[in-house]
Design a protein around this motif. Sequence first.
Motif, PDB file in Angstrom:
ATOM      1  N   ASN A 216      -0.830  -5.291   4.319  1.00  0.00           N
ATOM      2  CA  ASN A 216       0.234  -6.043   3.644  1.00  0.00           C
ATOM      3  C   ASN A 216       1.131  -6.758   4.648  1.00  0.00           C
ATOM      4  O   ASN A 216       1.548  -7.899   4.433  1.00  0.00           O
ATOM      5  CB  ASN A 216       1.070  -5.105   2.774  1.00  0.00           C
ATOM      6  CG  ASN A 216       0.305  -4.606   1.557  1.00  0.00           C
ATOM      7  OD1 ASN A 216      -0.690  -5.207   1.156  1.00  0.00           O
ATOM      8  ND2 ASN A 216       0.764  -3.497   0.986  1.00  0.00           N
ATOM      9  N   SER A 286      14.394  -2.760  -2.931  1.00  0.00           N
ATOM     10  CA  SER A 286      12.958  -2.545  -3.117  1.00  0.00           C
ATOM     11  C   SER A 286      12.264  -2.350  -1.771  1.00  0.00           C
ATOM     12  O   SER A 286      12.857  -2.530  -0.705  1.00  0.00           O
ATOM     13  CB  SER A 286      12.341  -3.745  -3.832  1.00  0.00           C
ATOM     14  OG  SER A 286      12.221  -4.845  -2.937  1.00  0.00           O
ATOM     15  N   GLN A 288       9.731  -4.214  -0.986  1.00  0.00           N
ATOM     16  CA  GLN A 288       9.058  -5.484  -0.713  1.00  0.00           C
ATOM     17  C   GLN A 288       9.350  -5.979   0.698  1.00  0.00           C
ATOM     18  O   GLN A 288      10.488  -5.913   1.178  1.00  0.00           O
ATOM     19  CB  GLN A 288       9.529  -6.558  -1.692  1.00  0.00           C
ATOM     20  CG  GLN A 288       9.042  -6.412  -3.111  1.00  0.00           C
ATOM     21  CD  GLN A 288       9.662  -7.481  -3.984  1.00  0.00           C
ATOM     22  OE1 GLN A 288      10.586  -7.206  -4.748  1.00  0.00           O
ATOM     23  NE2 GLN A 288       9.186  -8.710  -3.857  1.00  0.00           N
ATOM     24  N   GLU A 291       9.902 -11.962  -0.513  1.00  0.00           N
ATOM     25  CA  GLU A 291      10.129 -12.416  -1.878  1.00  0.00           C
ATOM     26  C   GLU A 291      10.218 -13.931  -1.895  1.00  0.00           C
ATOM     27  O   GLU A 291      10.871 -14.535  -1.039  1.00  0.00           O
ATOM     28  CB  GLU A 291      11.424 -11.822  -2.436  1.00  0.00           C
ATOM     29  CG  GLU A 291      11.688 -12.208  -3.877  1.00  0.00           C
ATOM     30  CD  GLU A 291      12.888 -11.476  -4.444  1.00  0.00           C
ATOM     31  OE1 GLU A 291      12.706 -10.630  -5.334  1.00  0.00           O
ATOM     32  OE2 GLU A 291      14.004 -11.757  -3.967  1.00  0.00           O
ATOM     33  N   LYS A 349      -3.666 -12.112  -4.228  1.00  0.00           N
ATOM     34  CA  LYS A 349      -3.446 -11.920  -5.666  1.00  0.00           C
ATOM     35  C   LYS A 349      -4.683 -12.325  -6.468  1.00  0.00           C
ATOM     36  O   LYS A 349      -5.087 -11.631  -7.410  1.00  0.00           O
ATOM     37  CB  LYS A 349      -2.230 -12.715  -6.122  1.00  0.00           C
ATOM     38  CG  LYS A 349      -0.902 -12.183  -5.590  1.00  0.00           C
ATOM     39  CD  LYS A 349       0.256 -13.031  -6.093  1.00  0.00           C
ATOM     40  CE  LYS A 349       1.591 -12.511  -5.567  1.00  0.00           C
ATOM     41  NZ  LYS A 349       2.736 -13.314  -6.058  1.00  0.00           N
ATOM     42  N   GLN A 383       5.403 -16.615  -7.232  1.00  0.00           N
ATOM     43  CA  GLN A 383       6.487 -15.808  -7.780  1.00  0.00           C
ATOM     44  C   GLN A 383       6.025 -14.701  -8.723  1.00  0.00           C
ATOM     45  O   GLN A 383       6.778 -13.787  -9.014  1.00  0.00           O
ATOM     46  CB  GLN A 383       7.463 -16.728  -8.518  1.00  0.00           C
ATOM     47  CG  GLN A 383       8.151 -17.739  -7.602  1.00  0.00           C
ATOM     48  CD  GLN A 383       8.984 -18.745  -8.364  1.00  0.00           C
ATOM     49  OE1 GLN A 383       9.957 -18.393  -9.021  1.00  0.00           O
ATOM     50  NE2 GLN A 383       8.614 -20.004  -8.283  1.00  0.00           N
ATOM     51  N   SER A 385       4.049 -11.385 -10.160  1.00  0.00           N
ATOM     52  CA  SER A 385       3.466 -10.123  -9.710  1.00  0.00           C
ATOM     53  C   SER A 385       1.971 -10.174 -10.011  1.00  0.00           C
ATOM     54  O   SER A 385       1.513 -11.002 -10.815  1.00  0.00           O
ATOM     55  CB  SER A 385       4.109  -8.950 -10.451  1.00  0.00           C
ATOM     56  OG  SER A 385       3.744  -8.986 -11.824  1.00  0.00           O
ATOM     57  N   GLU A 386       1.211  -9.275  -9.395  1.00  0.00           N
ATOM     58  CA  GLU A 386      -0.233  -9.245  -9.661  1.00  0.00           C
ATOM     59  C   GLU A 386      -0.510  -8.873 -11.119  1.00  0.00           C
ATOM     60  O   GLU A 386      -1.453  -9.396 -11.732  1.00  0.00           O
ATOM     61  CB  GLU A 386      -0.909  -8.269  -8.704  1.00  0.00           C
ATOM     62  CG  GLU A 386      -1.036  -8.842  -7.293  1.00  0.00           C
ATOM     63  CD  GLU A 386      -0.971  -7.780  -6.211  1.00  0.00           C
ATOM     64  OE1 GLU A 386      -1.055  -6.590  -6.543  1.00  0.00           O
ATOM     65  OE2 GLU A 386      -0.835  -8.155  -5.036  1.00  0.00           O
ATOM     66  N   ASP A 387       0.326  -8.000 -11.695  1.00  0.00           N
ATOM     67  CA  ASP A 387       0.146  -7.638 -13.111  1.00  0.00           C
ATOM     68  C   ASP A 387       0.350  -8.851 -14.011  1.00  0.00           C
ATOM     69  O   ASP A 387      -0.433  -9.087 -14.942  1.00  0.00           O
ATOM     70  CB  ASP A 387       1.128  -6.527 -13.506  1.00  0.00           C
ATOM     71  CG  ASP A 387       0.753  -5.174 -12.914  1.00  0.00           C
ATOM     72  OD1 ASP A 387      -0.418  -5.024 -12.506  1.00  0.00           O
ATOM     73  OD2 ASP A 387       1.624  -4.292 -12.864  1.00  0.00           O
ATOM     74  N   ASP A 388       1.411  -9.622 -13.754  1.00  0.00           N
ATOM     75  CA  ASP A 388       1.678 -10.812 -14.563  1.00  0.00           C
ATOM     76  C   ASP A 388       0.560 -11.838 -14.421  1.00  0.00           C
ATOM     77  O   ASP A 388       0.150 -12.462 -15.414  1.00  0.00           O
ATOM     78  CB  ASP A 388       3.015 -11.443 -14.166  1.00  0.00           C
ATOM     79  CG  ASP A 388       4.212 -10.613 -14.606  1.00  0.00           C
ATOM     80  OD1 ASP A 388       4.031  -9.759 -15.501  1.00  0.00           O
ATOM     81  OD2 ASP A 388       5.314 -10.816 -14.052  1.00  0.00           O
TER      82      ASP A 388
END
Length: 397
Positions: A216, A286, A288, A291, A349, A383, A385-388
């Motif tokens: 990462n 966070s 992170q 961002e 991603k 912008q 997230s990987e889920d979104d």
Amino acid sequence: IEYHNRWNIMQNAYLAHHAEQIKTILSALPRGATEQQHEFVRQFYARVMTPELERMDPDHAVSVALSAYEFMEKYTPGEANVRVTAHPKRASATVEILNDDMPFLVDSITVELTRHGFSLRETFHPIFKVKRGAKGQMLALAASKEMSTEFKPESFMHFEISALPEGMSARQLEDDLGWVLKHIRVAVEDWRKIVSKVETTVRDLRHARAHHNEANVQEVEDFLNWLVERNFVFLGYAEYNFTGGKGKESFSSASGSKLGILKIADEITAAGVDTMPPEISHFMRSSQLLEISKSSRRSPVHRAVPMDMIGVKRYDTKGRAIGEARIVGLFTSNVYYQSGDQIPLVRKKIAEVLDRSNFAPVSHDGKSLKAILEFLPRDEIFQMSEDDLFEISMGIL
């Protein structure tokens, strides 16, 4: 060979016709015009296309150029001179600007004039090499191929625009254009310093490896290096410090760290965790590393769109987050045409979404999903997230 010869004939004919149009304009100069004024007018229209020269009235062309000559007779390098002149009889106004030659001038000024609702009727942007005296007076005008360091490139811009609206003075428009020019100058002058700071941020991220996955960290480093490779217009930079214990965190600007447009205006001031903007408090708390978000401020330089903001955590030698390096600017246009596989963070991603889908890469669904991910706007992928990203791309599919 035949094509090459035909091209040379056409090019020579065009140049000869262009020279004739310049000669026609020069013939309209007043009898007492100096040799330097002749050369100035010739250079003023040297880069104007022949069809445009054909449409110009020679007297008007000379009037525009000699007004520029008078405006340029005295200038202090490092400043921006702006003059707006209203012409009520012809329901128009003239904007004249003299500035050290640098990127983003014409596009930024055009955007600002358009923002005010003006229509542009005429635009000229000659660049002159000028030798000036100690008090800024024009001593000599160089030939276009002159390489002497005594002559400095200066950018002159002429715009004929629609009439000033009721309630707007020439001085107000001059001030607004001066504000834009001020931002252009600090962004251009600090560009190399900002790039150097970004490169330092990349080197310092090695300290983050103590508490973060190495892959990462490497992806963030690759992303920052990718930005420097002409994929980002750097407009500003600043560093902020994180202080206070858990629940009492505070956020303040690091003294002397601001570069570019953030030296002029930075809405972020010292704040406690309860009063700072939610996106900042979230990022501070966070885990992170980085961002990416959109600023609420439109860019004063290059394109009138919300600026891209990139926050990168800063770490001490023990791997503890001590602050943030914030970069503001614009992704360059070529970013939107690059394959997602070539863009750090985006490629990661996309790979995770494809893997999560369980579609075979050569299957119809696998190829369709890959195409969807390639055509999604880069701004949004940065912008998300990987889920979104997974939910949206699968929803489109």
